[in-house]
Write a protein that holds these residues in place. Structure first.
Motif, PDB file in Angstrom:
ATOM      1  N   ALA A  50      56.167 -21.011   2.351  1.00  8.99           N
ATOM      2  CA  ALA A  50      54.878 -21.107   1.667  1.00  8.99           C
ATOM      3  C   ALA A  50      53.812 -21.675   2.595  1.00  8.99           C
ATOM      4  N   THR A  51      54.177 -22.647   3.398  1.00 10.77           N
ATOM      5  CA  THR A  51      53.231 -23.243   4.334  1.00 10.77           C
ATOM      6  C   THR A  51      52.763 -22.233   5.372  1.00 10.77           C
ATOM      7  N   LEU A  52      53.634 -21.341   5.776  1.00  8.72           N
ATOM      8  CA  LEU A  52      53.267 -20.337   6.778  1.00  8.72           C
ATOM      9  C   LEU A  52      52.484 -19.173   6.175  1.00  8.72           C
ATOM     10  N   VAL A  53      52.799 -18.779   4.948  1.00  8.01           N
ATOM     11  CA  VAL A  53      52.199 -17.579   4.352  1.00  8.01           C
ATOM     12  C   VAL A  53      50.884 -17.869   3.635  1.00  8.01           C
ATOM     13  N   LEU A  54      50.788 -18.975   2.938  1.00  5.42           N
ATOM     14  CA  LEU A  54      49.633 -19.247   2.085  1.00  5.42           C
ATOM     15  C   LEU A  54      48.284 -19.187   2.812  1.00  5.42           C
ATOM     16  N   PRO A  55      48.127 -19.747   4.007  1.00  5.45           N
ATOM     17  CA  PRO A  55      46.815 -19.652   4.658  1.00  5.45           C
ATOM     18  C   PRO A  55      46.344 -18.217   4.892  1.00  5.45           C
ATOM     19  N   SER A  56      47.256 -17.317   5.218  1.00  5.13           N
ATOM     20  CA  SER A  56      46.827 -15.933   5.436  1.00  5.13           C
ATOM     21  C   SER A  56      46.522 -15.226   4.122  1.00  5.13           C
ATOM     22  N   LEU A  57      47.083 -15.706   3.024  1.00  7.05           N
ATOM     23  CA  LEU A  57      46.780 -15.096   1.724  1.00  7.05           C
ATOM     24  C   LEU A  57      45.410 -15.501   1.204  1.00  7.05           C
ATOM     25  N   ILE A  58      45.022 -16.729   1.416  1.00  7.34           N
ATOM     26  CA  ILE A  58      43.759 -17.204   0.828  1.00  7.34           C
ATOM     27  C   ILE A  58      42.588 -17.121   1.785  1.00  7.34           C
ATOM     28  N   THR A  59      42.845 -16.873   3.077  1.00  3.90           N
ATOM     29  CA  THR A  59      41.756 -16.660   4.042  1.00  3.90           C
ATOM     30  C   THR A  59      42.062 -15.404   4.859  1.00  3.90           C
ATOM     31  N   ASP A  61      40.170 -13.105   6.125  1.00  2.00           N
ATOM     32  CA  ASP A  61      39.261 -12.791   7.222  1.00  2.00           C
ATOM     33  C   ASP A  61      39.384 -13.871   8.282  1.00  2.00           C
ATOM     34  N   SER A  62      40.065 -13.552   9.374  1.00  3.71           N
ATOM     35  CA  SER A  62      40.313 -14.562  10.401  1.00  3.71           C
ATOM     36  C   SER A  62      39.063 -14.919  11.194  1.00  3.71           C
ATOM     37  N   HIS A  63      38.006 -14.123  11.067  1.00  2.00           N
ATOM     38  CA  HIS A  63      36.781 -14.418  11.815  1.00  2.00           C
ATOM     39  C   HIS A  63      35.971 -15.519  11.141  1.00  2.00           C
ATOM     40  N   THR A  64      35.922 -15.489   9.823  1.00  2.00           N
ATOM     41  CA  THR A  64      35.107 -16.484   9.120  1.00  2.00           C
ATOM     42  C   THR A  64      35.937 -17.619   8.522  1.00  2.00           C
ATOM     43  N   ASN A  65      37.233 -17.387   8.317  1.00  2.00           N
ATOM     44  CA  ASN A  65      38.120 -18.362   7.664  1.00  2.00           C
ATOM     45  C   ASN A  65      37.573 -18.804   6.312  1.00  2.00           C
ATOM     46  N   ALA A  66      36.887 -17.894   5.639  1.00  2.00           N
ATOM     47  CA  ALA A  66      36.335 -18.204   4.323  1.00  2.00           C
ATOM     48  C   ALA A  66      37.431 -18.129   3.269  1.00  2.00           C
TER      49      ALA A  66
END
Length: 113
Positions: A50-59, A61-66
Motif C-alpha cells: 500500500a505504501t508503494l502503490v498509493l502515491p501513484s494512485l492519488i497523484t 501526474d508525475s509532473h505536477t504531483n497534484a
C-alpha cells in the motif's frame, strides 16, 4: 582517502550489510517468536505494498504531483475493481488481470485528458 582507509570502509560496510541479513538466520533456531508478533508480521507485506502503490494512485501526474481524488483519475478508478477482486478471490493472477484490464479499458475508452 588512502587505499587502506577505503578498503577498511568497504569491509566495514560489507560486514554491516551482510550481518544484518545473516543474523536472523543464526538466531532463528534459538529464539522463539511470540504468536502475537507472528500475527503482526502478517500485516507487513500489505502495508508495504500500500505504501508503494498509493502515491501513484492519488497523484497520477508525475509532473505536477497534484492530488487527484476525483472521477477523472483513471488509476484510482481502476483500483476499485482490482481491490474488490483481491479482497473476494485472494488470487494474485485474477487481481493483476483485472487491474491491467481495468487500466487498459479506462485509457482506451474513457474520456480522460
Amino acid at each position: 582517502m588512502s587505499t587502506g582507509t577505503l578498503i577498511a570502509v568497504l569491509i566495514g560496510m560489507t560486514v554491516v550489510t551482510y550481518g544484518v541479513r545473516v543474523a536472523p538466520l543464526f538466531l532463528a533456531g534459538r529464539v522463539t517468536i511470540p504468536e502475537s508478533v507472528l500475527r503482526w508480521m502478517n500485516y507487513v507485506p500489505p502495508a508495504v505494498l500500500a505504501t508503494l502503490v498509493l502515491p501513484s494512485l492519488i497523484t497520477p501526474d508525475s509532473h505536477t504531483n497534484a492530488l487527484e481524488l476525483g472521477l477523472n483519475n483513471p488509476l484510482l478508478l481502476a483500483a476499485v475493481p482490482t481491490v474488490l477482486v483481491a479482497w473476494r478471490t485472494k488470487n494474485m493472477y485474477a487481481t493483476v488481470g483485472v487491474g491491467v484490464l481495468a487500466v487498459a479499458l479506462l485509457r482506451w475508452f474513457a474520456p480522460f485528458g
